[in-house]
Design a protein around this motif. Sequence first.
Motif, PDB file in Angstrom:
ATOM      1  N   VAL A 356       0.871  -1.189   0.000  1.00  0.00           N
ATOM      2  CA  VAL A 356       0.000   0.000   0.000  1.00  0.00           C
ATOM      3  C   VAL A 356       0.904   1.234   0.000  1.00  0.00           C
ATOM      4  O   VAL A 356       1.027   1.933   0.999  1.00  0.00           O
ATOM      5  N   PRO A 357       1.562   1.511  -1.108  1.00  0.00           N
ATOM      6  CA  PRO A 357       2.526   2.624  -1.150  1.00  0.00           C
ATOM      7  C   PRO A 357       1.885   3.978  -0.913  1.00  0.00           C
ATOM      8  O   PRO A 357       2.585   4.940  -0.586  1.00  0.00           O
ATOM      9  N   GLU A 358       0.579   4.074  -1.066  1.00  0.00           N
ATOM     10  CA  GLU A 358      -0.108   5.351  -0.843  1.00  0.00           C
ATOM     11  C   GLU A 358      -0.296   5.668   0.633  1.00  0.00           C
ATOM     12  O   GLU A 358      -0.649   6.798   0.992  1.00  0.00           O
ATOM     13  N   LEU A 359      -0.083   4.703   1.514  1.00  0.00           N
ATOM     14  CA  LEU A 359      -0.276   4.920   2.938  1.00  0.00           C
ATOM     15  C   LEU A 359       0.632   6.042   3.436  1.00  0.00           C
ATOM     16  O   LEU A 359       1.829   6.065   3.145  1.00  0.00           O
ATOM     17  N   ASP A 360       0.064   6.957   4.239  1.00  0.00           N
ATOM     18  CA  ASP A 360       0.833   8.095   4.727  1.00  0.00           C
ATOM     19  C   ASP A 360       1.657   7.768   5.969  1.00  0.00           C
ATOM     20  O   ASP A 360       2.820   8.161   6.070  1.00  0.00           O
ATOM     21  N   GLN A 361       1.053   7.054   6.916  1.00  0.00           N
ATOM     22  CA  GLN A 361       1.704   6.873   8.208  1.00  0.00           C
ATOM     23  C   GLN A 361       1.368   5.513   8.818  1.00  0.00           C
ATOM     24  O   GLN A 361       0.257   4.999   8.641  1.00  0.00           O
ATOM     25  N   LEU A 362       2.345   4.959   9.529  1.00  0.00           N
ATOM     26  CA  LEU A 362       2.130   3.848  10.451  1.00  0.00           C
ATOM     27  C   LEU A 362       2.526   4.325  11.845  1.00  0.00           C
ATOM     28  O   LEU A 362       3.389   5.208  11.989  1.00  0.00           O
ATOM     29  N   SER A 363       1.936   3.735  12.868  1.00  0.00           N
ATOM     30  CA  SER A 363       2.239   4.100  14.253  1.00  0.00           C
ATOM     31  C   SER A 363       2.594   2.868  15.065  1.00  0.00           C
ATOM     32  O   SER A 363       2.059   1.783  14.825  1.00  0.00           O
ATOM     33  N   ALA A 364       3.495   3.043  16.026  1.00  0.00           N
ATOM     34  CA  ALA A 364       3.945   1.888  16.803  1.00  0.00           C
ATOM     35  C   ALA A 364       4.474   2.308  18.163  1.00  0.00           C
ATOM     36  O   ALA A 364       4.924   3.442  18.364  1.00  0.00           O
ATOM     37  N   ARG A 365       4.404   1.381  19.087  1.00  0.00           N
ATOM     38  CA  ARG A 365       5.200   1.388  20.309  1.00  0.00           C
ATOM     39  C   ARG A 365       5.610  -0.034  20.650  1.00  0.00           C
ATOM     40  O   ARG A 365       6.783  -0.343  20.768  1.00  0.00           O
ATOM     41  N   GLY A 366       4.613  -0.924  20.803  1.00  0.00           N
ATOM     42  CA  GLY A 366       4.925  -2.297  21.204  1.00  0.00           C
ATOM     43  C   GLY A 366       5.916  -2.982  20.286  1.00  0.00           C
ATOM     44  O   GLY A 366       6.717  -3.812  20.732  1.00  0.00           O
ATOM     45  N   GLY A 367       5.896  -2.641  19.005  1.00  0.00           N
ATOM     46  CA  GLY A 367       6.791  -3.278  18.042  1.00  0.00           C
ATOM     47  C   GLY A 367       8.185  -2.707  18.008  1.00  0.00           C
ATOM     48  O   GLY A 367       9.042  -3.207  17.276  1.00  0.00           O
ATOM     49  N   VAL A 368       8.448  -1.659  18.827  1.00  0.00           N
ATOM     50  CA  VAL A 368       9.775  -1.020  18.794  1.00  0.00           C
ATOM     51  C   VAL A 368      10.418  -0.943  20.175  1.00  0.00           C
ATOM     52  O   VAL A 368      11.345  -0.171  20.387  1.00  0.00           O
ATOM     53  N   VAL A 369       9.920  -1.760  21.102  1.00  0.00           N
ATOM     54  CA  VAL A 369      10.474  -1.723  22.459  1.00  0.00           C
ATOM     55  C   VAL A 369      11.132  -3.053  22.806  1.00  0.00           C
ATOM     56  O   VAL A 369      10.770  -4.114  22.280  1.00  0.00           O
ATOM     57  N   ALA A 370      12.106  -2.983  23.711  1.00  0.00           N
ATOM     58  CA  ALA A 370      12.816  -4.152  24.226  1.00  0.00           C
ATOM     59  C   ALA A 370      13.026  -3.951  25.718  1.00  0.00           C
ATOM     60  O   ALA A 370      12.897  -2.830  26.229  1.00  0.00           O
TER      61      ALA A 370
END
Length: 452
Positions: A356-370
């Motif tokens: 979906v190259p038209e998508l403007d933004q994705l959001s995350a927290r759980g997927g970027v924490v250790a």
Amino acid sequence: MRSTAKADRRLLVSVFGPQEAREAVLGGARIIDSEDPRSALGTIKPRRIMDIADAVLAARRDLPVQLSTNIGEDQLLHRRAANGLAVAKSAYETVGKAAQSALGVAVAMGTLVHPCPIVKVGLDGMDVDRIGEVLGEITTTLRRTDGLRRTRVMSVLFAQDLDLWDARRTLPQVRRALVGLREYDPAAPDTPDAFDLADLADALLGDDGRPLFSRRPSEAELKAAGALPTAARGTHVTVNEPFAHADHGLTRQRRTDREAIRAMVGASTAAGADAIMIDTSILLKVARIGLISTAGNEEVVDLDAHDTDAHGLPRTGILTLDEIRFFVDLCHAAGLEANLAGSVQSHQAQQIWRLVPELDQLSARGGVVAPARDPLGSTGTGTDLGTRHDRVVRSELVTGLVPPEQGGYLVVPEHMARSPKFRPDLDALLARHPDLVVRFAGPDGMPSGAGS
């Protein structure tokens, strides 16, 4: 596939402090979102927002970076009675409080980092008409305020699949996590699915992330600790339930469908919002129900099936690829930016950015924490509970969710790599997207070669 050479695709990462903000920027995040991960709503103090803004301002940024902060929906809709039950506020009070909160967080973010900070407005549990009133008041107020006229307003609405929720909400690990987040209400012992809070009291945490109780507490002790309202009769509770779409005019279905998406986008557009985020509630996140489904579409490799917890519960999602494309197209037709959130993982992000190259933004927290690293030698807070208190944003994991044209790569957690059928699915993914770089994470959750 549309070229992304001129695209301005951005990853939003939610952070709790200056160090997490620096990690997010270093990893390639383009929107730094201030939230408190210790609460279900993410409400954060204005002074902490200012600290985060200062850290971003001082960080080296190759591309423009925006700030965002949410105003949560629950505190706008209800107040708590002495018995712990929610009592609806008046429409005037809800709208007024929302606009006041939006002004406060916009001032805290300021305009030094970027002239267009973003105010996210949580709207779950509101009827369509109330959504329009709240958003409309916020957009009008901000655009009439000197120095804040360029503030962007993003509506935040929650997707749901109530059949999936019903199948998972009574699982022991789900119940325990929701107790830790105080996502429960007092109930009579004979209420369906009621349970004794005292049996799970070791999951109740203080502000420092440590358990409040080391033994089974009495009713009086639970009340003294604030775990039960003073007027509660007994220690039985039930977990909170999602606000059903059917009760608020979005769709009659038990799952977010195209009718619900149309209603969400339509209400946001009519109120003058600039963007819309579809997220999932903390209830569904705890039950490992995210927004993006990787199952049932031949264009998507179903890596969710390999992402299981310690109890063998696999990750699952709500919106299909076709529904995501419909959402993005509908947003753009209405002049809105489209943002997807809700437990987004690296293996989902790297496929969605490409499909979906038209998508403007994705959001995350759980997927970027250790797990947090203690320089004195221990890890985390000492709770060993794997709670939100124990996990912090790491730049190497952030890069696992940024768009491919900005250096994004696939991070494969150790538990997924151990899945017997994972390798053939990974080979299938690489055959479809040969540009994809893969980095395997170790026991500490950090990808190889990432300085773990």
